[in-house]
Design an enzyme around this catalytic site. Structure first.
Site, PDB file in Angstrom:
ATOM      1  N   ASN A 220     121.369  46.121  52.167  1.00 20.31           N
ATOM      2  CA  ASN A 220     122.671  45.448  52.107  1.00 20.31           C
ATOM      3  C   ASN A 220     123.189  45.462  50.672  1.00 20.31           C
ATOM      4  O   ASN A 220     122.509  45.957  49.774  1.00 20.31           O
ATOM      5  CB  ASN A 220     122.575  44.026  52.684  1.00 20.31           C
ATOM      6  CG  ASN A 220     121.658  43.143  51.873  1.00 20.31           C
ATOM      7  OD1 ASN A 220     121.942  42.822  50.720  1.00 20.31           O
ATOM      8  ND2 ASN A 220     120.532  42.764  52.453  1.00 20.31           N
ATOM      9  N   LYS A 299     109.695  62.142  57.615  1.00 18.96           N
ATOM     10  CA  LYS A 299     111.157  62.038  57.548  1.00 18.96           C
ATOM     11  C   LYS A 299     111.755  62.417  58.916  1.00 18.96           C
ATOM     12  O   LYS A 299     111.392  63.460  59.481  1.00 18.96           O
ATOM     13  CB  LYS A 299     111.665  62.984  56.461  1.00 18.96           C
ATOM     14  CG  LYS A 299     113.137  62.863  56.202  1.00 18.96           C
ATOM     15  CD  LYS A 299     113.567  63.805  55.093  1.00 18.96           C
ATOM     16  CE  LYS A 299     115.073  63.852  55.012  1.00 18.96           C
ATOM     17  NZ  LYS A 299     115.553  64.965  54.213  1.00 18.96           N
ATOM     18  N   PHE A 333     121.929  29.599  51.262  1.00 22.59           N
ATOM     19  CA  PHE A 333     123.245  30.203  51.059  1.00 22.59           C
ATOM     20  C   PHE A 333     123.792  30.586  52.429  1.00 22.59           C
ATOM     21  O   PHE A 333     123.028  30.900  53.340  1.00 22.59           O
ATOM     22  CB  PHE A 333     123.134  31.451  50.164  1.00 22.59           C
ATOM     23  CG  PHE A 333     123.156  31.110  48.704  1.00 22.59           C
ATOM     24  CD1 PHE A 333     122.077  30.462  48.120  1.00 22.59           C
ATOM     25  CD2 PHE A 333     124.271  31.406  47.918  1.00 22.59           C
ATOM     26  CE1 PHE A 333     122.095  30.117  46.779  1.00 22.59           C
ATOM     27  CE2 PHE A 333     124.297  31.060  46.569  1.00 22.59           C
ATOM     28  CZ  PHE A 333     123.211  30.420  46.001  1.00 22.59           C
ATOM     29  N   LYS A 347     124.322  25.258  59.731  1.00 28.84           N
ATOM     30  CA  LYS A 347     123.153  25.988  59.205  1.00 28.84           C
ATOM     31  C   LYS A 347     122.255  25.053  58.406  1.00 28.84           C
ATOM     32  O   LYS A 347     121.035  25.123  58.491  1.00 28.84           O
ATOM     33  CB  LYS A 347     123.666  27.122  58.306  1.00 28.84           C
ATOM     34  CG  LYS A 347     122.736  28.285  58.216  1.00 28.84           C
ATOM     35  CD  LYS A 347     123.423  29.509  57.627  1.00 28.84           C
ATOM     36  CE  LYS A 347     124.241  30.239  58.675  1.00 28.84           C
ATOM     37  NZ  LYS A 347     124.853  31.459  58.175  1.00 28.84           N
ATOM     38  N   LYS A 351     118.419  24.483  59.598  1.00 32.28           N
ATOM     39  CA  LYS A 351     117.308  24.940  58.745  1.00 32.28           C
ATOM     40  C   LYS A 351     116.674  23.796  57.937  1.00 32.28           C
ATOM     41  O   LYS A 351     115.824  24.048  57.109  1.00 32.28           O
ATOM     42  CB  LYS A 351     117.802  26.058  57.808  1.00 32.28           C
ATOM     43  CG  LYS A 351     118.342  27.276  58.552  1.00 32.28           C
ATOM     44  CD  LYS A 351     118.417  28.514  57.689  1.00 32.28           C
ATOM     45  CE  LYS A 351     119.125  29.631  58.444  1.00 32.28           C
ATOM     46  NZ  LYS A 351     118.858  30.959  57.910  1.00 32.28           N
TER      47      LYS A 351
HETATM   48  O1  C5P Z   1     121.190  32.347  58.959  1.00 34.20           O
HETATM   49  P1  C5P Z   1     121.706  33.023  57.740  1.00 34.20           P
HETATM   50  O2  C5P Z   1     121.112  34.387  57.535  1.00 34.20           O
HETATM   51  O3  C5P Z   1     123.187  33.050  57.617  1.00 34.20           O
HETATM   52  O4  C5P Z   1     121.215  32.056  56.563  1.00 34.20           O
HETATM   53  C1  C5P Z   1     121.327  32.411  55.221  1.00 34.20           C
HETATM   54  C2  C5P Z   1     120.280  31.709  54.430  1.00 34.20           C
HETATM   55  O5  C5P Z   1     119.000  31.880  55.032  1.00 34.20           O
HETATM   56  C3  C5P Z   1     120.149  32.287  53.039  1.00 34.20           C
HETATM   57  O6  C5P Z   1     119.787  31.255  52.149  1.00 34.20           O
HETATM   58  C4  C5P Z   1     119.046  33.331  53.208  1.00 34.20           C
HETATM   59  O7  C5P Z   1     118.376  33.544  51.976  1.00 34.20           O
HETATM   60  C5  C5P Z   1     118.152  32.697  54.245  1.00 34.20           C
HETATM   61  N1  C5P Z   1     117.489  33.657  55.154  1.00 34.20           N
HETATM   62  C6  C5P Z   1     116.118  33.703  55.218  1.00 34.20           C
HETATM   63  N2  C5P Z   1     115.488  34.572  56.071  1.00 34.20           N
HETATM   64  C7  C5P Z   1     116.198  35.376  56.863  1.00 34.20           C
HETATM   65  C8  C5P Z   1     117.602  35.332  56.819  1.00 34.20           C
HETATM   66  C9  C5P Z   1     118.224  34.469  55.942  1.00 34.20           C
HETATM   67  O8  C5P Z   1     115.462  32.953  54.502  1.00 34.20           O
HETATM   68  N3  C5P Z   1     115.575  36.232  57.665  1.00 34.20           N
END
Ligand code: C5P
Length: 411
Positions: A220, A299, A333, A347, A351
């Site tokens: 990304n 590959k 974030f 969120k 979380k």
């Molecule tokens: O659910 P979402 O991906 O939008 O949440 C974003 C937050 O969760 C960010 O702080 C990101 O670093 C964290 N994250 C994580 N593990 C993942 C996806 C996102 O810790 N697999």
């Protein structure tokens, strides 16, 4: 004088290593040593060979009541450990006066005498007080060396302007000993004010990459700029910082322990390993939600018109941290394209976070790869705060300040 000395209360009991290099202002270092001693510091002095052309080691020996270190290979009995012992002794190293020659050597990591070797060996903060002829100070080489040192975290004390020993007038004078002592006092005062002193914080940064075959990956656009700025800010506020970063071109921030990882699983393991012993995690990394179910050994060839890669879910690191949370402060974030506040608030709850930094990634200059960001911060139990577009470095400071507030509220 005594009224002045009483103002330097934060110097009391501190272990200070005073390095004296060979400038005409070396004589002022004697008054500085005397002031520090009178303020209650434990002072050790190191002198370069050139400094001893200007002032004798005996002067400092009498003032501090301690032997003065001068030679790398002087006393056969302890030369091997002397620079290490002094490097460890110091809570602060101050080089006054610092000559152009010293600055050049320090900037390039040259260690050809006891003083420069000790500088490399110490982990203590280092202050330098440059003093020289105005043209030598203005010279591009000296300025670049000062910039290098500043970048590495050295505190540079601005030289005074006025009459110079070479007969001219200009910038390059060593500030008066009282002024130097005041700067040292300020340094220790700031240390006391650092709210994250003794705290351990994990910061994640960058965008994880998930391999498909030996040459390709799913990635990304995250640059790591936000996370690196947060790690730097947390370190500035006194924290012991572990930065777990996915691939980023950014250099390791000064004073921060860095672990470089590639995939979400590697980031997961690196963070979890240190989670129990930390006081908080700031997850600014863009973690890939999915990884390839199978990583091809060879590959992948372009034989078919279409190619299907099956993906499987990565662990949600932050969610897991939220589940296992004990005393840790968790900051997440949220990069959104609509309904910013509502999604971010949801969120935060899902979380089990203490704070969430949300940004609308459709706004120019906000989010991935930019040097700026425009965010809304929601802290548990508070109203959402909306901020204008600002440099990520400034935003990092705001985030750390709010982190500190949550921490203080719990103590
Ligand atoms: O659910 P979402 O991906 O939008 O949440 C974003 C937050 O969760 C960010 O702080 C990101 O670093 C964290 N994250 C994580 N593990 C993942 C996806 C996102 O810790 N697999």
């Amino acid at each position: 004088m005594s009224a002045m000395e009483n103002n330097f209360t934060s110097i009391k009991g501190r272990k200070i290593l005073l390095g004296v290099t060979g400038g005409i202002a070396a004589f002022k270092a004697a008054s500085l040593a005397s002031l520090l001693i009178k303020s209650g510091a434990e002072v050790r002095v190191m002198m370069t060979a050139a400094a001893r052309e200007f002032i004798s080691a005996r002067t400092f020996q009498e003032l501090t009541g301690q032997p003065v270190s001068t030679e790398m290979f002087g006393e056969v009995s302890n030369y091997r450990v002397e620079h290490i012992a002094l490097a460890k002794f110091a809570e602060l190293v101050i080089i006054a006066p610092a000559t152009a020659n010293f600055l050049a050597k320090a900037a390039h990591g040259i260690a050809d005498d006891l003083l420069t070797t000790t500088i490399l060996a110490t982990t203590a903060p280092i202050m330098v007080a440059p003093s020289m002829n105005d043209r030598m100070l203005a010279n591009a080489a000296t300025q670049e060396n000062l910039e290098t040192l500043r970048r590495r975290g050295f505190e540079i004390i601005e030289p005074d302007s006025g009459h110079l020993a070479c007969g001219t007038s200009g910038k390059g004078r060593l500030p008066e000993p009282e002024e130097l002592a005041a700067q040292i006092n300020l340094h220790f005062e700031r240390l006391k004010a650092r709210k994250l002193e003794g705290k351990k914080i994990i910061v994640t940064a960058g965008g994880t990459i998930e391999p498909i075959d030996p040459v390709r990956y799913i990635g990304n656009r995250s640059s790591g700029k936000m996370g690196f700025a947060i790690a730097e800010a947390a370190h500035r506020h006194g924290a012991k910082v572990l930065l777990v970063t996915a691939p980023s071109v950014l250099k390791n921030p000064y004073g921060v322990e860095v672990v470089r990882v590639e995939t979400a699983l590697e980031m997961h393991d690196a963070v979890l390993k240190e989670y129990e012993t930390c006081d908080g995690v700031i997850m600014s990394a863009a973690v890939a939600d999915y990884r390839a179910k199978e990583i091809a050994d060879e590959k992948i060839k372009k034989t078919d018109e279409t190619l299907t890669i099956e993906l499987e879910k990565n662990p949600d690191i932050l969610f897991e941290l939220g589940q296992k949370k004990d005393k840790q402060i968790l900051v997440g974030f949220a990069a959104e394209t609509s309904n910013l506040e509502a999604y971010a608030a949801a969120k935060m709850k899902q979380k089990n976070l203490d704070m969430i930094v949300a940004n609308d990634v459709t706004i120019a200059g906000a989010g991935f790869n930019a040097d700026t960001n425009m965010v809304t911060i929601i802290t548990r139990g508070s109203m959402a705060e909306y901020f204008p577009l600002m440099p990520k470095t400034e935003l990092a400071e705001l985030i750390i300040k709010r982190f500190e507030k949550i921490l203080m509220g719990r103590q």
